[in-house]
Design a protein around this motif. Structure first.
Motif, mmCIF file in Angstrom:
data_model
loop_
_atom_site.group_PDB
_atom_site.id
_atom_site.type_symbol
_atom_site.label_atom_id
_atom_site.label_comp_id
_atom_site.label_asym_id
_atom_site.label_seq_id
_atom_site.Cartn_x
_atom_site.Cartn_y
_atom_site.Cartn_z
ATOM 1 N N LEU A 62 0.824 -1.138 -0.121
ATOM 2 C CA LEU A 62 -0.029 -0.119 0.107
ATOM 3 C C LEU A 62 0.926 1.314 -0.016
ATOM 4 N N ASP A 63 1.915 1.183 0.815
ATOM 5 C CA ASP A 63 2.813 2.287 0.851
ATOM 6 C C ASP A 63 3.521 2.680 -0.537
ATOM 7 N N LEU A 64 3.888 1.534 -1.267
ATOM 8 C CA LEU A 64 4.435 1.764 -2.698
ATOM 9 C C LEU A 64 3.542 2.122 -3.511
ATOM 10 N N ALA A 65 2.090 1.605 -3.441
ATOM 11 C CA ALA A 65 1.404 2.109 -4.364
ATOM 12 C C ALA A 65 0.792 3.911 -4.194
ATOM 13 N N GLU A 66 0.890 4.168 -2.889
ATOM 14 C CA GLU A 66 0.750 5.287 -2.621
ATOM 15 C C GLU A 66 1.705 6.224 -3.131
ATOM 16 N N MET A 68 3.549 5.996 -5.638
ATOM 17 C CA MET A 68 3.762 6.246 -7.057
ATOM 18 C C MET A 68 2.372 7.026 -7.734
ATOM 19 N N LYS A 69 1.545 7.414 -6.873
ATOM 20 C CA LYS A 69 0.599 8.530 -7.254
ATOM 21 C C LYS A 69 1.177 9.689 -7.583
ATOM 22 N N PRO A 70 0.680 10.229 -8.723
ATOM 23 C CA PRO A 70 1.337 11.650 -9.082
ATOM 24 C C PRO A 70 0.979 12.576 -7.858
#
Length: 76
Positions: A62-66, A68-70
Motif C-alpha cells: 500500500l505504501d508503494l502504491a501510494e 507512485m501516485k502523481p
C-alpha cells in the motif's frame, strides 16, 4: 495435534505382553506425545510469524502504491 497427544497419552501398552515391552510402548507414547506437543507449539508460532509477515507486506504494498501516485503541485 491435541487429539493425537490425548490418544498417545491413553495408550495401553499392556496389550503387547512382556513387561519390558509394555514399558517401552509407554515410553514411546510419552516421547511422541511430547514431540507432537512441541510440533503444535512451533507450528502455532510459525503461523503467527507468517501472519505478521503478510501484514507487513500488505502495508509495504500500500505504501508503494501510494508513493507512485502523481503528486499534486503545492500552492496551485
Amino acid at each position: 495435534m491435541s487429539d493425537v497427544r490425548k490418544t498417545l497419552r491413553g495408550t495401553d501398552g499392556s496389550v503387547v505382553g512382556a513387561h519390558q515391552l509394555v514399558d517401552d510402548v509407554h515410553d514411546f507414547a510419552d516421547e511422541w506425545g511430547y514431540g507432537v506437543k512441541q510440533l503444535g507449539k512451533h507450528t502455532h508460532n510459525a503461523v503467527k510469524m507468517i501472519d505478521k509477515i503478510g501484514k507487513s507486506f500488505d502495508k509495504l504494498d500500500l505504501d508503494l502504491a501510494e508513493s507512485m501516485k502523481p503528486q499534486k503541485p503545492k500552492g496551485k
